[in-house]
Structures are given as structure tokens and as C-alpha cells.
Design a protein around this motif. Structure first.
Motif, PDB file in Angstrom:
ATOM      1  N   LEU A   1      38.177  31.636  34.465  1.00 30.51           N
ATOM      2  CA  LEU A   1      38.646  32.961  34.865  1.00 30.51           C
ATOM      3  C   LEU A   1      39.414  33.654  33.750  1.00 30.51           C
ATOM      4  CD1 LEU A   1      38.953  35.111  37.091  1.00 30.51           C
ATOM      5  CD2 LEU A   1      41.084  33.974  37.756  1.00 30.51           C
ATOM      6  N   TRP A   2      40.517  33.047  33.289  1.00 29.46           N
ATOM      7  CA  TRP A   2      41.421  33.730  32.378  1.00 29.46           C
ATOM      8  C   TRP A   2      40.895  33.818  30.957  1.00 29.46           C
ATOM      9  CZ3 TRP A   2      45.195  36.833  33.739  1.00 29.46           C
ATOM     10  CH2 TRP A   2      45.696  36.735  35.038  1.00 29.46           C
ATOM     11  N   HIS A   3      39.897  33.019  30.607  1.00 32.54           N
ATOM     12  CA  HIS A   3      39.314  33.109  29.276  1.00 32.54           C
ATOM     13  C   HIS A   3      37.910  33.715  29.337  1.00 32.54           C
ATOM     14  CE1 HIS A   3      37.929  30.893  25.340  1.00 32.54           C
ATOM     15  NE2 HIS A   3      37.659  32.182  25.323  1.00 32.54           N
ATOM     16  N   HIS A   4      36.979  32.989  29.905  1.00 30.56           N
ATOM     17  CA  HIS A   4      35.572  33.387  29.796  1.00 30.56           C
ATOM     18  C   HIS A   4      35.233  34.613  30.634  1.00 30.56           C
ATOM     19  CE1 HIS A   4      34.711  29.981  27.264  1.00 30.56           C
ATOM     20  NE2 HIS A   4      35.386  29.220  28.107  1.00 30.56           N
ATOM     21  N   ALA A   5      35.786  34.720  31.833  1.00 31.49           N
ATOM     22  CA  ALA A   5      35.529  35.920  32.631  1.00 31.49           C
ATOM     23  C   ALA A   5      36.174  37.150  32.008  1.00 31.49           C
ATOM     24  CB  ALA A   5      36.036  35.722  34.057  1.00 31.49           C
ATOM     25  N   ALA A   6      37.271  36.955  31.266  1.00 30.42           N
ATOM     26  CA  ALA A   6      37.953  38.094  30.645  1.00 30.42           C
ATOM     27  C   ALA A   6      37.015  38.881  29.735  1.00 30.42           C
ATOM     28  CB  ALA A   6      39.174  37.607  29.857  1.00 30.42           C
ATOM     29  N   HIS A   7      36.143  38.181  29.021  1.00 25.74           N
ATOM     30  CA  HIS A   7      35.177  38.869  28.149  1.00 25.74           C
ATOM     31  C   HIS A   7      34.356  39.874  28.947  1.00 25.74           C
ATOM     32  CE1 HIS A   7      35.509  36.964  24.226  1.00 25.74           C
ATOM     33  NE2 HIS A   7      35.546  35.765  24.788  1.00 25.74           N
ATOM     34  N   THR A   8      33.787  39.426  30.060  1.00 24.17           N
ATOM     35  CA  THR A   8      32.859  40.277  30.810  1.00 24.17           C
ATOM     36  C   THR A   8      33.575  41.326  31.628  1.00 24.17           C
ATOM     37  OG1 THR A   8      31.171  38.553  30.882  1.00 24.17           O
ATOM     38  CG2 THR A   8      31.071  40.248  32.589  1.00 24.17           C
ATOM     39  N   VAL A   9      34.714  40.995  32.236  1.00 27.97           N
ATOM     40  CA  VAL A   9      35.462  41.980  33.018  1.00 27.97           C
ATOM     41  C   VAL A   9      35.845  43.160  32.128  1.00 27.97           C
ATOM     42  CG1 VAL A   9      37.611  42.406  34.276  1.00 27.97           C
ATOM     43  CG2 VAL A   9      36.306  40.310  34.712  1.00 27.97           C
ATOM     44  N   ASP A  10      36.344  42.874  30.931  1.00 31.27           N
ATOM     45  CA  ASP A  10      36.714  43.953  30.012  1.00 31.27           C
ATOM     46  C   ASP A  10      35.482  44.712  29.535  1.00 31.27           C
ATOM     47  OD1 ASP A  10      38.703  45.306  28.125  1.00 31.27           O
ATOM     48  OD2 ASP A  10      37.255  44.472  26.707  1.00 31.27           O
ATOM     49  N   LEU A  11      34.436  43.995  29.170  1.00 30.41           N
ATOM     50  CA  LEU A  11      33.237  44.653  28.641  1.00 30.41           C
ATOM     51  C   LEU A  11      32.600  45.562  29.687  1.00 30.41           C
ATOM     52  CD1 LEU A  11      31.237  44.867  26.228  1.00 30.41           C
ATOM     53  CD2 LEU A  11      29.892  43.083  27.362  1.00 30.41           C
ATOM     54  N   PHE A  12      32.575  45.122  30.937  1.00 28.13           N
ATOM     55  CA  PHE A  12      31.969  45.935  31.997  1.00 28.13           C
ATOM     56  C   PHE A  12      32.702  47.268  32.151  1.00 28.13           C
ATOM     57  CE2 PHE A  12      31.794  46.860  36.700  1.00 28.13           C
ATOM     58  CZ  PHE A  12      30.513  47.394  36.687  1.00 28.13           C
ATOM     59  N   ALA A  13      34.031  47.229  32.164  1.00 29.12           N
ATOM     60  CA  ALA A  13      34.797  48.472  32.266  1.00 29.12           C
ATOM     61  C   ALA A  13      34.607  49.333  31.019  1.00 29.12           C
ATOM     62  CB  ALA A  13      36.278  48.153  32.484  1.00 29.12           C
ATOM     63  N   TYR A  14      34.586  48.700  29.854  1.00 28.95           N
ATOM     64  CA  TYR A  14      34.417  49.405  28.577  1.00 28.95           C
ATOM     65  C   TYR A  14      33.056  50.095  28.513  1.00 28.95           C
ATOM     66  CZ  TYR A  14      34.152  49.876  23.420  1.00 28.95           C
ATOM     67  OH  TYR A  14      34.020  50.330  22.131  1.00 28.95           O
ATOM     68  N   GLN A  15      32.010  49.378  28.904  1.00 29.70           N
ATOM     69  CA  GLN A  15      30.661  49.937  28.811  1.00 29.70           C
ATOM     70  C   GLN A  15      30.372  50.942  29.927  1.00 29.70           C
ATOM     71  OE1 GLN A  15      29.725  49.418  25.925  1.00 29.70           O
ATOM     72  NE2 GLN A  15      28.341  47.675  25.704  1.00 29.70           N
ATOM     73  N   SER A  16      30.914  50.729  31.097  1.00 29.51           N
ATOM     74  CA  SER A  16      30.663  51.671  32.189  1.00 29.51           C
ATOM     75  C   SER A  16      31.518  52.923  32.045  1.00 29.51           C
ATOM     76  CB  SER A  16      30.923  51.005  33.545  1.00 29.51           C
ATOM     77  OG  SER A  16      32.274  50.647  33.691  1.00 29.51           O
ATOM     78  N   GLY A  17      32.595  52.835  31.238  1.00 28.55           N
ATOM     79  CA  GLY A  17      33.453  53.987  31.021  1.00 28.55           C
ATOM     80  C   GLY A  17      34.252  54.379  32.245  1.00 28.55           C
ATOM     81  N   ALA A  18      34.480  53.407  33.123  1.00 29.02           N
ATOM     82  CA  ALA A  18      35.185  53.695  34.369  1.00 29.02           C
ATOM     83  C   ALA A  18      35.966  52.465  34.805  1.00 29.02           C
ATOM     84  CB  ALA A  18      34.191  54.097  35.464  1.00 29.02           C
ATOM     85  N   PRO A  19      37.095  52.659  35.469  1.00 33.01           N
ATOM     86  CA  PRO A  19      37.873  51.502  35.921  1.00 33.01           C
ATOM     87  C   PRO A  19      37.148  50.699  36.989  1.00 33.01           C
ATOM     88  CG  PRO A  19      38.753  53.539  36.853  1.00 33.01           C
ATOM     89  CD  PRO A  19      37.723  53.938  35.843  1.00 33.01           C
ATOM     90  N   ILE A  20      37.492  49.432  37.088  1.00 33.32           N
ATOM     91  CA  ILE A  20      36.938  48.567  38.120  1.00 33.32           C
ATOM     92  C   ILE A  20      37.704  48.809  39.417  1.00 33.32           C
ATOM     93  CG2 ILE A  20      36.677  46.146  38.836  1.00 33.32           C
ATOM     94  CD1 ILE A  20      36.258  45.517  35.816  1.00 33.32           C
TER      95      ILE A  20
END
Length: 318
Positions: free
Chosen positions: A174-193
Motif C-alpha cells: 500500500l504505502w510504497h507500491h500502490a503510491a506509484h499508481t495512486v499518484d499517477l492516476f490523479a496526475y494523468q487524469s488531471g483530477a482529484p480522486i
């Protein structure tokens, strides 16, 4: 500032990646190396021509000529050490994750605001050319994400690093590997989760962590993301991203990018390097020189850690 003088803490697998990357960047010199085992640290320092060696970060922070610090230390030390760097007046880049708790991440972000120093977190996916290619299409209005499907798969039964060497701390899905994707998804979608859900498998009796996890996310744009993580997978290993959009499908396998027909896309011209760590480091040093906020600043990635905290609370309640 002529040459930026850097201290690097943590001479393990990712520390070496940063040392190799910095050799390719003009106007930057690593002058201090900190790691747990003194003799091994001395050997690494000799290989890279680093003059100062210590097992204590405080020794490096006491050096007046150190301008910046890169932290590649165990996850559990990230927030505390980032705060120590900022209090010592040093710019800091900390490898992902920024912290292993929301309180830790918020403390780092608050201190950065007080000091005005550059504080950046190693969310490397923002810098990989494959993901940069997709991001540029998004910014240009040529592509909008409808769904991301992400698989993060490893095979791990003991505390080992990326080089297969034993380490003193336990990794976390969660705190390491999921952090990559959670951040990238918000960054690429241009919108908050705006919605996030998680379930996990059994806790390993020795490592004390979940070995399998599934996460669902939804952004304010309407885009959704499904993330599957496992330490039980025997191969292939790594993280694989499928971007399903309104005008195309892209599949990113680290620095390689393919379209939906599995035809390779040339991303060699996207940035000055194909090495995400090098590009990440270049951004850190450029932000220091230019006195600006870097991409993946602690302020920019803080929303990711709020989502991780929300997911952790869900998992604890299960």
C-alpha cells in the motif's frame, strides 16, 4: 550556485541508481555517502569518488557545503529524515514513499512550506518517458483517460531489495507500491480522486504484511482505475499499465510503450534520457537552480497520501 553538492543516504539498490544517474548530470557532485554498513559504504564511495562517508545522516547534514540530500533509506525513516534535512537547511528528494503515514507526509509538507526549500518525492512514473508521452497527449487535449488497469507484481518471501540482496526492513504494497499508481492516476487524469476502495489477502505470518491487494479508484473526471498488487506472483515481474482512453489505448511496461495492437511506440525523443531516475534527478536539481517548485513536489503528491490513508483505514476495519 555553481556546482550543487549532494549527500546521498542509502547505498542500496536505488541509491546506486541515483549515483549512476547523477554521473550523467552536469554541475552536480555527490560529496557525502551515508549507509548502514560502513565498510560497504566506503567501497561504494571509493567507486564513485565520494570523499565523505558516514553511517549517520546527521554527519552529512552538518557539512556546510552540502546543498541537497537524496534519501534512499528504508520507508519507515523517510518522513523523519526529510524533516531533519529541511531543518538543516538542505533541499531534499526522498524516494517513494514520502512517508508511511498521513501524519508523517503532512508534517514534511508543512515544514517545506515554512522553509521554502525544494522538497520532492521520487514518484518516478511521472518522469518515465512512456508515461510522459501519454501525459503530453493528455495536456494537448488529444487523449483523455477513461480507465487505467494496472498490475504490480513481485515474488517475495523475505526482505529483499531490487537486486535480490537482504535488507533490514519490510516493503509494503500500500504505502510504497500502490503510491506509484495512486499518484499517477490523479496526475494523468488531471483530477482529484473522489472514491477509493481496497481489499487485501491474508497477512504473511513472518513479514506481517498483506501479500495481495486490490484497489479501485475514481477521479472527479469520471475516469476509473483498477490496481492489482501481489508479492505472490512468480512472473512476469514489475508494473504494467494499460491506459484506455477516448481516442487510443496505450500499454506502458516501464520505459517501453505500446498501442492497443501491441505495436511499439518510439518514446526516445520524449525527454533527454530514457532513464526515469535520471529525469527525476534532473528535475530536482533544475528546481533548486531555478528556485521553483519541482514536478512531484511534496505538496503535489500529498493528495496521494491522503488516499492511501483512507485505504489503510478501510483495510484495518476489514
Amino acid at each position: 550556485m555553481s556546482t550543487i553538492k549532494v549527500a546521498l543516504a542509502g547505498a542500496g539498490a536505488f541509491g546506486i541508481k541515483h549515483l549512476d544517474a547523477i554521473k550523467l548530470i552536469d554541475g552536480v557532485e555527490v560529496v557525502s555517502l551515508v549507509s548502514r554498513e560502513l565498510e560497504k559504504t566506503k567501497e561504494t564511495a571509493a567507486k564513485y569518488g565520494i570523499g565523505h562517508v558516514s553511517t549517520e545522516l546527521a554527519d552529512s547534514l552538518a557539512l556546510k557545503d552540502v546543498d541537497a540530500v537524496i534519501l534512499c533509506t528504508p520507508t519507515q525513516m523517510h518522513a523523519e529524515q526529510s524533516i531533519a534535512c529541511l531543518k538543516a537547511g538542505k533541499h531534499v528528494q526522498v524516494e517513494i514513499p514520502l512517508a508511511d503515514s498521513l501524519a508523517g507526509a503532512e508534517a514534511v509538507a508543512a515544514l517545506q512550506q515554512q522553509t521554502g526549500l525544494v522538497a520532492m518525492c521520487g514518484h518516478t512514473r511521472r518522469f518515465n518517458p512512456s508515461h510522459q508521452f501519454v501525459h503530453k497527449r493528455i495536456v494537448a487535449g488529444e487523449f483523455a483517460i477513461q480507465q487505467m488497469d494496472v498490475q504490480t507484481y513481485f515474488f517475495r518471501r523475505t526482505n529483499m531489495n531490487a537486486l535480490g540482496q537482504p535488507r533490514s526492513w519490510t516493503d509494503h504494497l500500500l504505502w510504497h507500491h500502490a503510491a506509484h499508481t495512486v499518484d499517477l492516476f490523479a496526475y494523468q487524469s488531471g483530477a482529484p480522486i473522489v472514491a477509493a476502495n481496497a481489499i487485501q489477502g491474508p497477512i504473511h505470518p513472518i513479514l506481517g504484511i498483506a501479500m495481495d491487494m486490490s484497489i479501485q479508484l475514481k477521479a472527479a473526471s469520471g475516469a476509473i482505475c483498477t490496481l492489482s498488487l501481489s508479492f505472490n506472483n512468480e512472473g512476469p515481474l514489475g508494473t504494467f499499465f494499460r491506459y484506455i482512453g477516448d481516442s487510443a489505448t496505450y500499454i506502458a511496461r516501464y520505459d517501453d510503450l505500446f498501442n492497443g495492437k501491441d505495436e511499439k511506440i518510439d518514446v526516445s525523443g520524449v525527454a533527454v534520457s530514457m532513464n526515469g531516475i535520471e529525469l527525476q534527478d534532473r528535475e530536482f536539481f533544475a528546481a533548486i537552480r531555478e528556485g521553483r517548485e519541482p514536478n512531484a513536489s511534496v505538496a503535489q503528491v500529498l493528495p496521494c497520501y491522503r488516499v492511501l490513508h483512507q485505504l489503510e483505514q478501510q483495510l484495518l476495519a476489514q
